[in-house]
Scaffold this active site. Structure first.
Site, PDB file in Angstrom:
ATOM      1  N   ARG A 186     -15.482   3.150  10.347  1.00  0.00           N
ATOM      2  CA  ARG A 186     -14.453   2.141  10.043  1.00  0.00           C
ATOM      3  C   ARG A 186     -15.118   0.835   9.599  1.00  0.00           C
ATOM      4  NH1 ARG A 186     -11.967   4.669  14.635  1.00  0.00           N
ATOM      5  NH2 ARG A 186      -9.931   5.522  14.103  1.00  0.00           N
ATOM      6  N   ASN A 206     -12.264  -4.092   2.363  1.00  0.00           N
ATOM      7  CA  ASN A 206     -10.906  -4.278   2.850  1.00  0.00           C
ATOM      8  C   ASN A 206     -10.601  -5.724   3.237  1.00  0.00           C
ATOM      9  OD1 ASN A 206     -10.363  -1.665   2.269  1.00  0.00           O
ATOM     10  ND2 ASN A 206     -10.200  -0.944   4.373  1.00  0.00           N
ATOM     11  N   GLY A 225       0.855  -1.184   0.000  1.00  0.00           N
ATOM     12  CA  GLY A 225       0.000   0.000   0.000  1.00  0.00           C
ATOM     13  C   GLY A 225       0.885   1.226   0.000  1.00  0.00           C
ATOM     14  N   ALA A 226       1.015   1.887  -1.159  1.00  0.00           N
ATOM     15  CA  ALA A 226       1.912   3.041  -1.291  1.00  0.00           C
ATOM     16  C   ALA A 226       1.152   4.360  -1.219  1.00  0.00           C
ATOM     17  CB  ALA A 226       2.700   2.947  -2.601  1.00  0.00           C
ATOM     18  N   GLY A 227       0.032   4.337  -0.511  1.00  0.00           N
ATOM     19  CA  GLY A 227      -0.703   5.579  -0.273  1.00  0.00           C
ATOM     20  C   GLY A 227       0.002   6.412   0.774  1.00  0.00           C
ATOM     21  N   ARG A 262      -2.222   9.945  20.469  1.00  0.00           N
ATOM     22  CA  ARG A 262      -3.233  11.010  20.428  1.00  0.00           C
ATOM     23  C   ARG A 262      -3.605  11.448  21.847  1.00  0.00           C
ATOM     24  NH1 ARG A 262      -6.539   8.246  15.354  1.00  0.00           N
ATOM     25  NH2 ARG A 262      -5.447   9.436  13.727  1.00  0.00           N
ATOM     26  N   HIS A 318      -9.826  -0.665  17.959  1.00  0.00           N
ATOM     27  CA  HIS A 318      -9.500   0.632  17.358  1.00  0.00           C
ATOM     28  C   HIS A 318     -10.781   1.214  16.780  1.00  0.00           C
ATOM     29  CE1 HIS A 318      -7.145   3.754  15.591  1.00  0.00           C
ATOM     30  NE2 HIS A 318      -7.370   3.362  14.350  1.00  0.00           N
TER      31      HIS A 318
END
Length: 308
Positions: A88, A95, A9-11, A151, A175
């Site tokens: 999600r 996915n 995944g090269a995002g 966060r 998550h």
């Protein structure tokens, strides 16, 4: 021989993780993506930065999984990102198909690798990868708690106007909306934050942590967070490659720990050369335990939908 980390995944998340890994000179990096030209271009651009950064790291981009052969670690970020208004869980089916395909190709090339799963919905995708890979649980770990804790630490440091280096925080559970930020185990220079922040303010920080990803999606409109998620991923990569025995909150497959059996959920994990080396069990109050069980039930529900 330098270590080798492949990122599928090269995002934004994948490419930025490659950037952190290369800038820290942790390993050679291979970027894999289905889109022709994207991994090649980003990898070459990053490779050309190495003389400036004085880092001897090789970076390669490819559409062919053969380039990832014999990786020590494979990070999987592949999947469609969240869009505004999308939960999600909406990502689940698409996915899941992507994850199943990716894992089968990765495992064929790197049967001894450790998998770090970043794709959302995180816990269900880690479960899917674990089932598909056929690895032991030590070699399939999900990245979520490191990000969620970062966060929480950010918001605590801002609230108290103190250095982020002084702040330690723990976020357990799935998550998503059911994550469990543990204020009782979160400290500033060893002082519990429950002694420093009023309960009503603390509750606001906890809720903002739960909404952390959605808050960024709302601002960006056409994308989602990537600097912090990729940095969190690389903290895990570094702990494994350097055999640090570092305790980080990660999604791990539980086999009775915390009274949860057969599902991925965020818990304190010791990471070292073998991957997940130990799950640390901490004492929870009845309320915290109930919140963690509720989070596990939400993960179980997702896993049932995709049959993992």
């Amino acid at each position: 021989m330098r270590k080798k980390v492949s990122i599928v995944g090269a995002g934004n998340v994948g490419a930025t993780a490659a950037h952190w890994i290369a800038s820290k000179e942790l390993a050679d990096v291979v970027l894999i993506d289905v889109v022709d030209g994207i991994p090649q271009g980003k990898a070459l651009d990053l490779l050309e930065a190495m003389p400036i950064e004085k880092r001897d790291v090789h970076v390669l981009g490819s559409n062919d999984y053969a380039a990832s052969a014999n990786s020590d670690i494979v990070v999987i970020t592949a999947g469609i990102p969240r869009k505004p208004g999308m939960s999600r869980d909406d990502l689940l089916h698409t996915n899941f198909k992507i994850m199943s395909d990716v894992v089968s190709k990765v495992v064929a090339q790197s049967p001894e690798c450790i998998l770090i799963i970043v794709s959302n919905p995180l816990d269900a995708m880690a479960q899917a990868a674990f089932r598909q890979a056929g690895f032991n649980r030590e070699r399939v770990i999900g990245m979520a708690g490191v990000l969620d804790s970062a966060r929480f630490r950010t918001f605590i440091a801002e609230e108290l106007n103190v250095s982020v280096e002084n702040v330690n925080a723990f976020v357990l559970g799935g998550h998503g909306d059911t994550m469990v930020p543990l204020a009782r185990y979160s400290t500033v220079a060893g002082i519990p934050i429950t002694e420093l922040i009023a309960p009503d303010r603390l509750e606001l920080l906890i809720q903002r942590t739960r909404d952390g990803g959605a808050e960024i999606v709302k601002y960006l409109k056409t994308g989602s967070a990537y600097y912090a998620p990729s940095a969190a991923t690389v903290e895990m990569v570094e702990a494994i490659l350097k055999d640090k025995k570092k305790i980080l909150p990660c999604a791990a497959y539980l086999q009775g720990e915390y009274g949860i059996e057969g599902y991925y959920i965020g818990v304190p994990c010791k990471l070292g050369a073998a991957g997940l080396e130990k799950i640390i069990e901490i004492k929870l109050t009845p309320e915290e335990d109930a919140a963690l069980k509720k989070s596990a039930a939400a993960v179980k529900e997702l896993c049932a939908v995709i049959g993992v």
